[in-house]
Enzyme design. Sequence first.
Site, short mmCIF file in Angstrom:
data_model
loop_
_atom_site.label_atom_id
_atom_site.label_comp_id
_atom_site.label_asym_id
_atom_site.label_seq_id
_atom_site.Cartn_x
_atom_site.Cartn_y
_atom_site.Cartn_z
N HIS A 1 115.75 90.14 103.44
CA HIS A 1 116.68 90.67 103.87
C HIS A 1 115.91 92.29 104.41
O HIS A 1 114.93 92.45 104.74
CB HIS A 1 117.26 90.66 102.43
CG HIS A 1 116.48 91.72 102.10
ND1 HIS A 1 117.27 93.33 101.95
CD2 HIS A 1 116.15 91.51 100.30
CE1 HIS A 1 116.23 94.01 100.37
NE2 HIS A 1 115.98 92.86 99.74
N GLU B 1 115.70 87.02 94.55
CA GLU B 1 114.80 87.69 94.12
C GLU B 1 114.39 88.36 92.70
O GLU B 1 115.35 87.78 92.23
CB GLU B 1 114.06 89.47 94.74
CG GLU B 1 115.59 90.11 94.61
CD GLU B 1 114.98 92.16 94.45
OE1 GLU B 1 114.33 93.15 94.77
OE2 GLU B 1 115.31 91.75 96.42
#
Length: 158
Positions: free
Chosen positions: A27, A102
């Site tokens: 990201h 994550e």
Amino acid sequence: MAESFTTDSFSSCYPHPDYAEIVVVRHGQTIWNAERKVQGHLDVELNEIGRQQAHAVADKLSRGPKISAIYSSDLERAFETAQIIASKCGVLEVVKDFDLRERHKGDLQGLCHHDIAKTNPISYKAMMSDNEDQEIPGRELSLSLMEHPLKYFTSGLV
């Protein structure tokens, strides 16, 4: 000696019916990245720099082989990055999946990197460890979490 390829050299041989190219994109930047805060599973959105980064990646990927699918974590920072790429590359849908998040950083989430070595030395040492089995207090085991993204490469979804 191993032969080195760039994305541009690969594009001349794609699409090849026997191969799939998998591209992994992290990201874009968030305000917490800029402030050096630990995010983990906390949902922090992209900042303007992160949106610019996502557009730059989208521009680059749009010039390569056609993208057939995009998968994203369900966290806003990853999903927005994926949507920007999908829009530029002509992909109609981004598939959200919790298992692509994550790592959960346990007790360290929301804290500044420069503080945690002093205030949470055990958790900090665990987070910085190269040992994938090292548990960060307040979260699940690293090794079990590392298996989640692997399912996309072994289950036939890609």
